[in-house]
Scaffold this motif. Structure first.
Motif, PDB file in Angstrom:
ATOM      1  N   CYS A   1       0.792  -1.230   0.000  1.00 55.21           N
ATOM      2  CA  CYS A   1       0.000   0.000   0.000  1.00 55.21           C
ATOM      3  C   CYS A   1       0.824   1.280   0.000  1.00 55.21           C
TER       4      CYS A   1
ATOM      5  N   TYR B   1      -1.959  -1.396  -6.550  1.00 52.94           N
ATOM      6  CA  TYR B   1      -2.018  -1.055  -5.124  1.00 52.94           C
ATOM      7  C   TYR B   1      -1.829   0.440  -4.862  1.00 52.94           C
TER       8      TYR B   1
ATOM      9  N   ASP C   1      -3.668   2.986  -5.115  1.00 52.96           N
ATOM     10  CA  ASP C   1      -4.787   3.655  -4.443  1.00 52.96           C
ATOM     11  C   ASP C   1      -5.246   2.925  -3.178  1.00 52.96           C
ATOM     12  N   CYS C   2      -4.501   1.933  -2.760  1.00 50.45           N
ATOM     13  CA  CYS C   2      -4.906   1.131  -1.600  1.00 50.45           C
ATOM     14  C   CYS C   2      -4.344   1.713  -0.306  1.00 50.45           C
TER      15      CYS C   2
ATOM     16  N   LYS D   1     -10.469  -1.098  -1.705  1.00 50.03           N
ATOM     17  CA  LYS D   1      -9.109  -0.554  -1.699  1.00 50.03           C
ATOM     18  C   LYS D   1      -8.525  -0.439  -0.291  1.00 50.03           C
TER      19      LYS D   1
END
Length: 188
Positions: A89, A102, A104-105, A144
């Motif tokens: 992330c 990832y 936008d996670c 997300k």
């Protein structure tokens, strides 16, 4: 004396702390200046800087060990899973090289504290003959945020089926498409 009350020192992780009390060489009270974490250590630990600020956001700049029973030694599987999740992330280099999906996670505030994640891991991870992986978007498609309500452990082969190929598959999970000219979906 180098460990007098009020003296400042550096921990190996680069965080500064101050001595707030001195009972004996085996009981030195310290306070980390950035996080406010206070603990009792030995004079030897102060001199070596071998002290962990349990509230410092040292894991990918976001996660912290927290105060409690869990650590990387007694909860190795949880620690590995937690660090990998944070890396996916928050590590921009990892995202650029291996997994742009990832970008936008994120990880929920609760799980940024390793103690909370490790407790959830202990209660939810079931050992099997297969490698189990943490999944954030099987229960909630397109999710997300890694959180207790959204995540489960799944076999690696199942996790692989749900990732990648965004440009090819469009808005639907791998193996699902909308039948042309209808409102029906098909799976293959």
């Amino acid at each position: 004396h180098d460990i007098a009350i009020g003296t400042r020192h550096m921990a190996n992780g680069g965080t500064e702390f101050v001595v707030t009390g001195y009972e004996s060489a085996h009981q030195v009270q310290i306070l980390f200046l950035d996080s406010g974490f206070s603990t009792t250590v030995t004079a030897g630990q102060v001199r070596r800087g071998n002290i962990l600020d349990r509230l410092a956001r040292s894991a990918s700049g976001v996660g912290f060990v927290g105060i409690g029973e869990f650590n990387s030694m007694n909860s190795r599987a949880a620690s590995s899973s937690w660090r990998s999740m944070l890396n996916r992330c928050y590590n921009k280099e990892y995202q650029a090289k291996k997994a742009r999906t990832y970008a936008d996670c994120n990880v929920c505030e609760e799980w940024q504290n390793f103690q909370n994640f490790a407790r959830w891991h202990m209660n939810n991870y079931k050992k099997t003959n297969e490698k189990m992986e943490l999944d954030k978007d099987l229960l909630i498609f397109g999710n997300k945020t890694y959180s207790p309500d959204a995540c489960i452990f799944v076999p690696g082969w199942l996790n692989v089926l749900t990732v990648g190929a965004n440009n090819i598959r469009g808005n639907h999970p791998v193996g699902v498409s909308k039948r042309k000219g209808t409102d029906y979906f098909e799976a293959y």
